[in-house]
Write a protein that holds these residues in place. Structure first.
Motif, PDB file in Angstrom:
ATOM      1  N   ASN A 221      -7.921   7.621  -5.668  1.00  0.00           N
ATOM      2  CA  ASN A 221      -8.822   8.724  -4.669  1.00  0.00           C
ATOM      3  C   ASN A 221      -9.677   9.031  -5.927  1.00  0.00           C
ATOM      4  O   ASN A 221     -10.067  10.161  -6.388  1.00  0.00           O
ATOM      5  CB  ASN A 221      -7.148   9.442  -4.492  1.00  0.00           C
ATOM      6  N   PRO A 222     -10.909   8.283  -5.436  1.00  0.00           N
ATOM      7  CA  PRO A 222     -11.859   8.710  -6.705  1.00  0.00           C
ATOM      8  C   PRO A 222     -12.885   9.978  -6.905  1.00  0.00           C
ATOM      9  O   PRO A 222     -13.390  11.092  -7.391  1.00  0.00           O
ATOM     10  CB  PRO A 222     -13.429   7.769  -6.191  1.00  0.00           C
ATOM     11  N   PHE A 223     -12.164  10.436  -5.402  1.00  0.00           N
ATOM     12  CA  PHE A 223     -12.845  12.321  -5.538  1.00  0.00           C
ATOM     13  C   PHE A 223     -11.884  13.343  -5.235  1.00  0.00           C
ATOM     14  O   PHE A 223     -12.125  14.269  -5.314  1.00  0.00           O
ATOM     15  CB  PHE A 223     -13.332  12.261  -3.577  1.00  0.00           C
ATOM     16  N   LEU A 224     -10.343  12.929  -6.068  1.00  0.00           N
ATOM     17  CA  LEU A 224      -9.616  14.462  -6.088  1.00  0.00           C
ATOM     18  C   LEU A 224      -9.987  14.554  -7.336  1.00  0.00           C
ATOM     19  O   LEU A 224     -10.688  14.601  -8.319  1.00  0.00           O
ATOM     20  CB  LEU A 224      -8.524  13.457  -6.716  1.00  0.00           C
TER      21      LEU A 224
ATOM     22  N   LEU B 267       2.808  10.617  -5.557  1.00  0.00           N
ATOM     23  CA  LEU B 267       1.879  10.517  -5.607  1.00  0.00           C
ATOM     24  C   LEU B 267       0.783   9.627  -4.030  1.00  0.00           C
ATOM     25  O   LEU B 267      -0.222   9.935  -4.295  1.00  0.00           O
ATOM     26  CB  LEU B 267       1.925   8.598  -6.529  1.00  0.00           C
ATOM     27  N   ASN B 268       1.770   9.643  -3.264  1.00  0.00           N
ATOM     28  CA  ASN B 268       1.655   9.437  -1.734  1.00  0.00           C
ATOM     29  C   ASN B 268       0.211  10.833  -1.469  1.00  0.00           C
ATOM     30  O   ASN B 268      -0.869  10.698  -0.772  1.00  0.00           O
ATOM     31  CB  ASN B 268       2.301   9.577  -0.599  1.00  0.00           C
ATOM     32  N   ALA B 269       0.871  11.937  -2.194  1.00  0.00           N
ATOM     33  CA  ALA B 269       0.448  13.431  -1.656  1.00  0.00           C
ATOM     34  C   ALA B 269      -1.400  13.263  -2.322  1.00  0.00           C
ATOM     35  O   ALA B 269      -1.705  13.662  -2.045  1.00  0.00           O
ATOM     36  CB  ALA B 269       1.060  14.681  -2.022  1.00  0.00           C
ATOM     37  N   LEU B 270      -1.018  13.229  -3.337  1.00  0.00           N
ATOM     38  CA  LEU B 270      -2.426  13.031  -4.480  1.00  0.00           C
ATOM     39  C   LEU B 270      -3.250  11.736  -3.787  1.00  0.00           C
ATOM     40  O   LEU B 270      -4.810  12.168  -4.124  1.00  0.00           O
ATOM     41  CB  LEU B 270      -2.246  13.285  -5.414  1.00  0.00           C
TER      42      LEU B 270
ATOM     43  N   GLN C 195       0.496  -1.448   0.120  1.00  0.00           N
ATOM     44  CA  GLN C 195       0.288   0.076   0.025  1.00  0.00           C
ATOM     45  C   GLN C 195       0.686   1.398  -0.546  1.00  0.00           C
ATOM     46  O   GLN C 195       0.775   1.805   0.613  1.00  0.00           O
ATOM     47  CB  GLN C 195      -1.058   0.239   1.183  1.00  0.00           C
ATOM     48  N   ARG C 196       2.092   1.126  -0.813  1.00  0.00           N
ATOM     49  CA  ARG C 196       2.842   2.498  -0.452  1.00  0.00           C
ATOM     50  C   ARG C 196       2.655   3.876  -0.724  1.00  0.00           C
ATOM     51  O   ARG C 196       3.097   5.023  -0.552  1.00  0.00           O
ATOM     52  CB  ARG C 196       3.903   2.007  -1.762  1.00  0.00           C
ATOM     53  N   GLU C 197       1.229   4.085  -2.171  1.00  0.00           N
ATOM     54  CA  GLU C 197       0.996   5.027  -2.683  1.00  0.00           C
ATOM     55  C   GLU C 197      -0.228   5.305  -1.247  1.00  0.00           C
ATOM     56  O   GLU C 197      -0.211   6.619  -1.069  1.00  0.00           O
ATOM     57  CB  GLU C 197       0.172   5.047  -3.294  1.00  0.00           C
ATOM     58  N   ARG C 198      -0.565   4.440  -0.309  1.00  0.00           N
ATOM     59  CA  ARG C 198      -1.637   5.185   1.053  1.00  0.00           C
ATOM     60  C   ARG C 198      -0.941   5.609   1.964  1.00  0.00           C
ATOM     61  O   ARG C 198      -1.569   5.475   3.182  1.00  0.00           O
ATOM     62  CB  ARG C 198      -2.474   4.370   0.916  1.00  0.00           C
ATOM     63  N   ARG C 199       0.252   5.603   2.144  1.00  0.00           N
ATOM     64  CA  ARG C 199       0.745   6.084   3.874  1.00  0.00           C
ATOM     65  C   ARG C 199      -0.033   7.474   4.134  1.00  0.00           C
ATOM     66  O   ARG C 199       0.482   7.463   4.951  1.00  0.00           O
ATOM     67  CB  ARG C 199       2.445   5.424   3.218  1.00  0.00           C
ATOM     68  N   LEU C 200       0.931   8.120   3.408  1.00  0.00           N
ATOM     69  CA  LEU C 200       0.806   9.642   3.934  1.00  0.00           C
ATOM     70  C   LEU C 200      -0.822   9.412   4.352  1.00  0.00           C
ATOM     71  O   LEU C 200      -0.987  10.221   5.392  1.00  0.00           O
ATOM     72  CB  LEU C 200       0.618  10.099   2.883  1.00  0.00           C
ATOM     73  N   ARG C 201      -2.291   8.483   3.789  1.00  0.00           N
ATOM     74  CA  ARG C 201      -3.474   9.142   3.676  1.00  0.00           C
ATOM     75  C   ARG C 201      -3.483   8.552   4.831  1.00  0.00           C
ATOM     76  O   ARG C 201      -4.685   9.045   6.144  1.00  0.00           O
ATOM     77  CB  ARG C 201      -3.420   8.178   2.839  1.00  0.00           C
ATOM     78  N   GLU C 202      -2.495   6.991   5.039  1.00  0.00           N
ATOM     79  CA  GLU C 202      -2.836   6.182   6.146  1.00  0.00           C
ATOM     80  C   GLU C 202      -2.555   7.171   7.749  1.00  0.00           C
ATOM     81  O   GLU C 202      -3.239   7.178   8.760  1.00  0.00           O
ATOM     82  CB  GLU C 202      -2.799   4.794   6.288  1.00  0.00           C
TER      83      GLU C 202
END
Ligand code: ATP
Ligand code: MG
Length: 260
Positions: A173-176, A135-138, A103-110
């Protein structure tokens, strides 16, 4: 839940960091609580907020890679008035290390889950590339502010960025959405400025902020004092332009919330 906005453009030197720092300070001036996240190994937003990137015990690197709670890494900034998740060159390693992480692109989100609701605005200053950090930011963000200079090649780079945003929307991230496009280092005397503005407003309509940020020496000087322009010289044209941008952003939100 506060609003999470990535300030991004893979082109270098277009004013991402200047916008992140000064918009953060301007939102604070309108009594909003703000967290600024530095996602760039250059650490410019960190230094520009008066925090020494060489003296960090922990940084956004530890939040992305380690099991460190984001709350233990966030600093207050004395003068600027917002909170900061700082960064330095350590973050370069995160790009490679993240490749091995699930889940490397979701680290910041988490990581942001533990501060859910604590801030009105979270701004993320991105590096000048479309890499894993961006990508983590987006994936963490709800929307994107795109600072750009009115140059011929600016439009070319914009297509790649818009495609990336659409890819992220389709897959991660469907709502971006695009919050707004911001013209920086604006020079009305340059003939290209008018041409590029016309193209931008044709393609992006009212996503193009009416506020423009002029080329202003105070904006360039302020980071070397570790201050947003609003603190360094609040009467400067640059500081006032970013205040106007915050005002335009907030007005747009009001209009959207009453459904006009
Ligand atoms: P990078 O891609 O390297 O992260 P960036 O997109 O974050 O760069 P900035 O660092 O904000 O861009 O700006 C690039 C340079 O231009 C800096 O030296 C900054 O001080 C200066 N600058 C930015 N905006 C303005 C402006 N409106 N007027 C004058 N100088 C500016
Ligand atoms: Mg920058």
């Amino acid at each position: 839940m506060g609003k999470i906005i990535a300030v991004t453009n893979q082109k270098g030197g277009v004013g991402k960091t200047t916008t992140s720092v000064n918009l953060a300070a301007s939102l604070v001036a309108t009594h909003r609580s703000v967290l600024l996240i530095d996602m760039d190994p250059q650490g410019n937003a960190t230094m520009g907020s008066g925090v020494d990137k060489h003296a960090l015990e922990r940084s956004s690197y530890d939040v992305l890679i380690g099991s460190v709670d984001i709350r233990d890494v966030i600093n207050g900034t004395e003068l600027a008035g917002y909170d900061l998740l700082p960064a330095n060159a350590d973050l370069t390693a995160a790009e490679v290390e993240l490749l091995q992480v699930p889940q490397r692109e979701r680290r910041l989100r988490e990581a942001l889950n533990s501060i859910n609701g604590r801030y009105d605005y979270i701004l993320i200053d991105c590096p000048p590339s479309l890499n894993m950090l961006t990508l983590n930011a987006l994936v963490a963000a709800q929307s994107v502010i795109i600072p750009m200079q009115c140059e011929y090649y600016a439009l070319e780079g914009l297509t790649a960025l818009v495609n990336t945003i659409e890819d992220v929307r389709d897959n991660l991230n469907p709502f971006l959405k695009i919050e707004g496009l911001l013209r920086t280092m604006y020079d009305p005397r340059n003939r290209l400025t008018g041409d590029v503005t016309a193209q931008l407003s044709k393609h992006f309509g009212d996503k193009l902020y009416r506020t423009v940020i002029p080329r202003n020496i105070r904006l360039a000087e302020a980071p070397s004092h570790g201050q947003p322009a609003l603190v360094y010289d609040k009467a400067s044209r640059g500081a006032k332009a970013y205040l106007a941008l915050a005002g335009e952003m907030l007005r747009r939100e009001e209009v959207a919330s009453v459904g006009v």
